[in-house]
Structures are given as C-alpha cells and as structure tokens.
Motif scaffolding. Structure first.
Motif, PDB file in Angstrom:
ATOM      1  N   ASP A   1      -1.786 -26.200   5.701  1.00  0.00           N
ATOM      2  CA  ASP A   1      -2.151 -25.810   7.571  1.00  0.00           C
ATOM      3  C   ASP A   1      -3.384 -26.014   8.698  1.00  0.00           C
ATOM      4  O   ASP A   1      -3.922 -25.011   7.075  1.00  0.00           O
TER       5      ASP A   1
ATOM      6  N   ASP B   1      -4.852 -22.579   5.765  1.00  0.00           N
ATOM      7  CA  ASP B   1      -4.181 -22.255   4.861  1.00  0.00           C
ATOM      8  C   ASP B   1      -4.050 -23.416   4.109  1.00  0.00           C
ATOM      9  O   ASP B   1      -3.653 -24.747   3.775  1.00  0.00           O
ATOM     10  N   ARG B   2      -4.558 -23.348   2.800  1.00  0.00           N
ATOM     11  CA  ARG B   2      -4.545 -24.153   1.246  1.00  0.00           C
ATOM     12  C   ARG B   2      -3.459 -22.944   0.217  1.00  0.00           C
ATOM     13  O   ARG B   2      -3.851 -23.383  -1.362  1.00  0.00           O
TER      14      ARG B   2
ATOM     15  N   ARG C   1       0.487 -29.332  10.695  1.00  0.00           N
ATOM     16  CA  ARG C   1       1.180 -29.259   9.002  1.00  0.00           C
ATOM     17  C   ARG C   1       0.596 -30.326   8.587  1.00  0.00           C
ATOM     18  O   ARG C   1       1.078 -31.260   8.617  1.00  0.00           O
TER      19      ARG C   1
ATOM     20  N   TRP D   1      -8.012 -21.549  12.075  1.00  0.00           N
ATOM     21  CA  TRP D   1      -7.734 -21.336  10.746  1.00  0.00           C
ATOM     22  C   TRP D   1      -7.190 -22.271  10.154  1.00  0.00           C
ATOM     23  O   TRP D   1      -6.497 -23.369  10.119  1.00  0.00           O
TER      24      TRP D   1
ATOM     25  N   ASP E   1      -2.361 -20.361  -0.184  1.00  0.00           N
ATOM     26  CA  ASP E   1      -2.555 -18.357  -0.388  1.00  0.00           C
ATOM     27  C   ASP E   1      -2.867 -18.009   0.691  1.00  0.00           C
ATOM     28  O   ASP E   1      -3.336 -17.097   0.687  1.00  0.00           O
ATOM     29  N   GLY E   2      -2.732 -18.420   1.306  1.00  0.00           N
ATOM     30  CA  GLY E   2      -2.668 -17.524   3.304  1.00  0.00           C
ATOM     31  C   GLY E   2      -3.256 -18.139   4.129  1.00  0.00           C
ATOM     32  O   GLY E   2      -4.364 -18.934   3.479  1.00  0.00           O
ATOM     33  N   LEU E   3      -3.382 -17.258   5.219  1.00  0.00           N
ATOM     34  CA  LEU E   3      -4.413 -17.868   6.494  1.00  0.00           C
ATOM     35  C   LEU E   3      -5.902 -17.471   5.910  1.00  0.00           C
ATOM     36  O   LEU E   3      -5.791 -16.070   5.621  1.00  0.00           O
ATOM     37  N   THR E   4      -6.673 -18.196   6.285  1.00  0.00           N
ATOM     38  CA  THR E   4      -8.529 -18.046   6.123  1.00  0.00           C
ATOM     39  C   THR E   4      -9.381 -18.321   7.303  1.00  0.00           C
ATOM     40  O   THR E   4      -8.568 -19.774   7.755  1.00  0.00           O
TER      41      THR E   4
END
Length: 344
Positions: A31, A42-43, A109, A40, A45-48
C-alpha cells in the motif's frame, strides 16, 4: 502454526505514478498512501513514513486526476472522490478538498497476487487440512481484517481444486489468479460519467450460474450479492468459496446476517440458508510477526431461533477444539481422509 506471507512478485506493467513510481515498483510494497504531501507505505508489516515527500497539494491533485483518468474515471470539484483500478491491477482511491480536509488524499493498493502453493502460506498440517476441505467440496469462508491475507489464501486454496473442474470467479475488482487451468473471471463495473452502464456483483453471480460452474467463487461478500450467493450454494453448487471482512470468527455470523437482511431475506430464512451454504470458516489475523491463521471453525445453528454460531475446530492458541472430530467425520463422509492430527 504457519504465517501467511505477503506476495512478493513485481507488479504488472506499472502506472504513471510520478514520484510514487519507485514505491509501486518495490515488490515488498502492498500500500502507498498520500496524506496531503506526506507519503506512507506498507510493506506487509504496518505503515511507515516514506522519505519521499510530495512537492505540493496541487502536485498530488494533478497526480490523482491523472491516475483517475487512466481508470476511465472523473475526479474534479464536481466529483471529488473516485475509486478505480489501474491497468496493472492496482486499486486507486482518491479524495479532493474540501471533502478531504487536509488533502488531497490518495490511496494505492498494489496488485502483486501471484499463484503460491498452500504449503508456502501455512504450516504443513494446516495445508493438509485446508486441501482436504477443498477436495471434499465443503463450502468455506475466509475471514479477517484488512490486509490479513484473505485473498492470498483463497488464491492458494483454489489452486488445489481438480483440473477437471470449472471455476467461475466473481469479483468487484479482479484480483484472484489461481494456478488452475480452467478459471473464468467476471468483474463488476461502475457506472460511467453519465451514471449508466453499471454491472453489480449480484448481476454477475446470476450470470455465473448460467456458465456451468463446478465451483462458484465470490471474491468478497460485502453487499446484497450474498443473497444470490447463498441461493446458488443451496441449489446444488457445492464447494463454493468467498472472503468476508470480520475482526473475529464470531463476527462472521453477524456480518452475514447484516448483509443478508440488507438483501431482503427474513432472519429465520437467512440463518437457515447461511448454515446450509457454508460449512467451514477460516479466520486470519495480522500481527506484528506477520499474517497467520487464527482459527478454523464450523458454522452451525444453535440455541433459540437457530442463531448462527462458530464451533471451533482448531485455533493457534488452544489447538484442537470440540468440532475437530465433527469435521473429520464430514470429510470421511465425502470419501476424503482427514489428517491424522485432526482426530485426537
């Protein structure tokens, strides 16, 4: 008992996404989200927060409008939000100010779903059980939250269907591509800028029934099309499958009832149809460690009014549940040998 891993192949033929292109081409990215000028990512494992920053709100607006046009959709002050699918399969959603108070907002996405064997996604004992469910032609639902791996697991399970069977897949946006030689896909279509030409999932389910499916699959139960799916699965189309958004396995029954009621079915008839249509629920969850199966349950009716309830077969926390022996009997009754571990 085995993580559900995100897909990791490169995504399609690419899109003209400007400064976001490098993120969309990253095979690990699922995403890409733009909030104003912040980006932002997402790979799995959550958004960074990305090091990439958009130059201005106007740049984001132009990019969103260019991507919307590539989807054949309109995005402007008169139509300030859009949902579409790009040529590489990626999903687009965009909202313009003043609806987006800090916007524009852009959500992408990526489409990276590739055919992956079931034993790559879950531990071998679970893969054995899920394969047996498919071979026995038990209809199943895969539930979970956003990004929990529902479509990835469904794709892998469909690949275990016999090559002699014909699968018809109905989706809001085409995502499933199981490694199977006989798959037909039907995709819903929104209305055009004049408000005409829409083709909804309910229409497609009815069309699918005329295409001699051995297996009928609806990518996601999200609206009144669940009524047509229930009708199909209760009229001789065994072994169907779908996914549904739910935070826990216990929420699945409530979600199905809500969707069915929206479709006009009275509650007693709805509960009877759901219980007859779906036998197995596989619930997934997303944790800090990855995506994993949390529970496998049987769907049944019990108590006053025949309420729909989940009967645990297995859970990642408690192991075998009280319904394990019942599922083993169901498999045996369909001439499919249950896994030895399912019978304590």
């Amino acid at each position: 008992m085995g993580d559900l891993l995100p897909a990791a192949d490169s995504g399609g033929d690419g899109v003209n996404a400007g400064p976001l292109a490098v993120l969309l081409e990253d095979p690990e990215v699922t995403d890409v989200l733009v909030n104003g000028v912040q980006v932002w990512v997402d790979r799995g494992d959550g958004l960074t927060r990305s090091q990439i920053t958009m130059g201005s709100h106007e740049e984001v607006r132009r990019l969103a409008q260019r991507l919307a046009a590539a989807c054949g959709r309109r995005l402007d002050d008169g139509s300030p939000y859009v949902d579409g699918q790009l040529s590489d399969g990626s999903r687009l959603h965009a909202v313009l100010p003043p609806i987006a108070t800090g916007g524009p907002y852009l959500s992408l996405r990526t489409f990276r779903l590739r055919a992956r064997p079931l034993d790559e996604l879950v531990a071998a004992p679970l893969a054995q059980l899920l394969s047996a469910v498919v071979v026995a032609r038990l209809s199943f639902l895969i539930s979970g939250g956003t990004g929990s791996g529902k479509t990835t697991l469904l794709n892998a399970m469909l690949a275990t269907i016999s090559a002699r069977e014909r699968i018809v897949v109905v989706e809001d946006a085409a995502e499933l591509n199981p490694a199977h030689p006989h798959v037909l896909g039907l995709q819903a279509r929104p209305s055009n800028v004049e408000g005409a030409g829409a083709v909804c999932l309910s229409d497609l389910v009815r069309q699918a029934l005329r295409m001699r499916p051995d297996r009928l699959v609806v990518g996601e139960c999200r609206g009144v099309e669940v009524v047509d799916l229930l009708s199909a699965l209760n009229t001789g189309h065994e072994g169907g499958a779908s996914t549904i958004h739910a935070n826990t396995s216990a929420d699945v029954a409530v979600r199905l009832e809500t969707l069915g009621l929206l479709g006009g079915l009275p509650l007693p008839a709805l509960r009877a149809q759901v219980a007859a249509a779906f036998q197995v629920v596989i619930h997934l969850r997303r944790t800090s460690a990855g995506r994993e199966p949390a529970e496998i349950c049987l769907l049944r009716r019990s108590g006053p009014g025949g309420a729909l309830t989940m009967w645990p077969v297995w859970s990642s926390e408690a192991g075998l549940g009280p319904a394990a022996s019942q599922l083993a009997r169901m498999l045996t009754a369909r001439s499919v040998r249950p896994p030895a571990w399912l019978q304590p």
